[in-house]
Design an enzyme around this catalytic site. Structure first.
Site, short mmCIF file in Angstrom:
data_model
loop_
_atom_site.label_atom_id
_atom_site.label_comp_id
_atom_site.label_asym_id
_atom_site.label_seq_id
_atom_site.Cartn_x
_atom_site.Cartn_y
_atom_site.Cartn_z
N ASP A 87 18.25 26.88 56.67
CA ASP A 87 17.39 26.07 57.71
C ASP A 87 16.79 26.45 58.65
O ASP A 87 17.09 27.74 59.21
CB ASP A 87 18.60 25.12 58.04
CG ASP A 87 17.77 23.73 58.83
OD1 ASP A 87 16.51 23.55 58.24
OD2 ASP A 87 18.36 23.05 59.61
N ASN A 95 13.98 16.82 49.34
CA ASN A 95 12.65 17.62 49.78
C ASN A 95 11.35 17.20 49.19
O ASN A 95 10.74 17.68 49.43
CB ASN A 95 12.89 19.03 49.46
CG ASN A 95 13.94 19.96 50.55
OD1 ASN A 95 14.59 20.80 50.38
ND2 ASN A 95 13.97 19.16 51.77
#
Length: 257
Positions: A37, A85
């Site tokens: 991340d 996503n």
């Protein structure tokens, strides 16, 4: 697994040297899973487009894989693209899919030489054909490698994975090959994308976020979690070493007192 001299040559610098003094080569985590991340924030801090952060993140993966091998880790799973996503801007998603192909084609020779098996976790349906085909080729080419398994969670969502497993069990029950009272944990695990792999011992999350983001929810029931504020593109081999050393210093109770 590498010997002490090889590790010392690979993990250079005083910080790494100090950590190696605490590393136990006889008990590395078998399976490390990484929630990578911070690519977007890394790029934003530098006034760059988000895709530049993803490209920098790919370089961090290139450093992570040999570092895991040096530490004797058998399975390394990276969370590359979640099923959620797809909600990102179309241009970013398209660039990411192209980046996957570019990186995979550039790195597959070295991964194969190093004995790394590539395994995709996630749904193939919905992936652009070039991306799906590139991973299919890499899986076939490296299928017999045994030094380490690199699992790429791609178009992956843990809830969807568990639904797929339950559907498989429902099919077996409807066919009469499995009775409802016979269903156990092993039946669920057999239908997961990770079937045949050990559960993660250690989950690493970068960028300081304190959540698991629909990642390996069944498999990480007893995993140790290590969170670092380091943004993924800045994650170095010494950061993995630190995570492993801290993991080795914990006492895993598996629910016992």
């Amino acid at each position: 697994m590498a010997d002490a001299r090889s590790r010392a040559a690979f993990f250079r610098g005083k910080r790494a040297s100090d950590l190696l003094g605490s590393f136990d080569p006889t008990s590395p985590p078998r399976h490390v899973a990484v929630i990578m991340d911070g690519n977007g924030r890394w790029a934003a801090k530098r006034g760059l487009p988000r895709v530049a952060g993803h490209a920098a993140g790919a370089k961090a993966v290139r450093e992570l894989v040999p570092a895991a091998a040096e530490l004797g880790i058998e399975v390394l799973t990276i969370y590359s693209f979640s099923s959620e996503n797809w909600r990102r801007p179309a241009e970013e998603v398209s660039a990411l899919m192209e980046l996957f192909v570019e990186v995979l084609e550039r790195e597959v020779d070295e991964l194969d030489r190093a004995g790394v098996r590539i395994l995709v976790l996630g749904k193939r349906e919905g992936l652009p054909e070039p991306t799906r085909a590139a991973f299919d080729r890499a899986e076939r080419r490296t299928a017999d490698n045994r030094e380490m398994t690199l699992c790429v969670a791609l178009n992956y969502g843990s809830r969807a994975e568990m639904v797929d497993s339950v559907r498989d069990i429902a099919r077996r029950v409807s066919e009469g090959s499995l009775g409802p009272a016979e269903i156990g944990e092993a039946d669920i695990e057999a239908g997961l994308y990770t079937a045949g792999l050990p559960d993660p011992d250690l989950v690493i999350r970068t960028s300081g976020e304190m959540r698991v983001s629909n990642f390996l929810l069944w498999q990480i029931a007893y995993s140790e979690i290590w969170v670092t504020p380091v943004l993924w593109p800045d994650f170095k081999r010494v950061d993995l070493l630190r995570a492993v050393v801290e993991y080795q210093g914990r006492h895993r109770r598996y629910g016992a007192s």
